[in-house]
Scaffold this motif. Structure first.
Motif, PDB file in Angstrom:
ATOM      1  N   GLY A   1       0.931  -1.380  -0.146  1.00 46.76           N
ATOM      2  CA  GLY A   1       0.179  -0.040  -0.007  1.00 46.76           C
ATOM      3  C   GLY A   1       0.831   1.273  -0.037  1.00 46.76           C
ATOM      4  N   SER A   2       1.928   1.245   0.608  1.00 48.32           N
ATOM      5  CA  SER A   2       2.684   2.279   0.784  1.00 48.32           C
ATOM      6  C   SER A   2       3.403   2.933  -0.738  1.00 48.32           C
ATOM      7  N   THR A   3       3.247   2.082  -1.686  1.00 50.35           N
ATOM      8  CA  THR A   3       3.653   2.579  -2.902  1.00 50.35           C
ATOM      9  C   THR A   3       2.612   3.315  -3.791  1.00 50.35           C
ATOM     10  N   ILE A   4       1.431   3.442  -3.076  1.00 46.30           N
ATOM     11  CA  ILE A   4       0.456   4.268  -4.038  1.00 46.30           C
ATOM     12  C   ILE A   4      -0.215   5.410  -3.022  1.00 46.30           C
ATOM     13  N   VAL A   5       0.576   5.657  -2.039  1.00 46.39           N
ATOM     14  CA  VAL A   5       0.217   6.877  -1.233  1.00 46.39           C
ATOM     15  C   VAL A   5       0.235   8.167  -2.179  1.00 46.39           C
ATOM     16  N   GLY A   6      -0.874   8.855  -1.939  1.00 47.47           N
ATOM     17  CA  GLY A   6      -0.897  10.073  -2.812  1.00 47.47           C
ATOM     18  C   GLY A   6      -1.876   9.863  -4.129  1.00 47.47           C
TER      19      GLY A   6
END
Length: 191
Positions: free
Chosen positions: A125-130
């Motif tokens: 999930g952290s790769t799609i923050v923003g």
């Protein structure tokens, strides 16, 4: 030309590179969600190793593991991963393969899969923050579909695989998985 694009580091985990997640479309979010756990070798091997563990009722684990993985992905939207910690987090994800080997050897309880898959979900999930809301939701749907299909396959395949491998083959597989996990962790820290 296509081979060069596929082999580039930006595509190591996502079909669209994920350099700027704010520019993703809904379809790109969906495809990236399906692709990320399948293209990231540490995530893929983590899911595949569940077949080596020998869970008593593997299909009963699918929904809780999916929920925890998705929960980790959602949590990453509220607690972003600092860049300075990212290599250590990737190393920890790689070491989850070592933990799975220890679970297969009955050194650790199978319940360790729960926090480990949540950790994998957090990094996925952290790769799609923003990202905008729509691609973010389709990314999560893609994660659910990709991981769900693989977990169902692995859970259904587990008993037959373990019968063919026998206890010695299971121990050998656990050792191989542990070695791969340690190698991936080392690469994550020195890269």
């Amino acid at each position: 030309m296509a081979v060069v694009l596929i082999a580039s580091p930006a595509f190591a985990h996502h079909p669209f590179g994920m350099g700027d997640s704010s520019a993703l479309t809904a379809w790109q979010g969906l495809i990236s969600g399906i692709g990320h756990p399948l293209l990231g070798p540490d995530h893929l091997l983590f899911l595949l190793a569940i077949a080596l563990i020998g869970l008593k009722r593997p299909l009963a684990w699918v929904v809780p593991l999916l929920a925890l993985g998705l929960g980790g992905s959602v949590l990453s939207q509220f607690i972003p991963l600092p860049d300075a910690i990212a290599p250590w987090a990737e190393a920890l994800v790689s070491l989850s393969l070592v933990a799975e080997g220890l679970i297969a050897l009955t050194v650790l309880s199978p319940f360790w899969l729960c926090p480990l898959i949540a950790l994998h979900g957090f990094l996925l999930g952290s790769t799609i923050v923003g990202a905008e809301a729509t691609p973010l939701l389709t990314y999560f749907l893609g994660l659910l579909l990709g991981q769900g299909a693989l977990l169902l396959l692995v859970a259904a395949w587990s008993k037959g695989l373990l019968e063919r491998l026998g206890s010695q083959g299971q121990r050998l597989g656990a050792g191989i998985w542990m070695g791969i996990g340690m190698a991936f962790a080392w690469v994550a820290l020195i890269d």
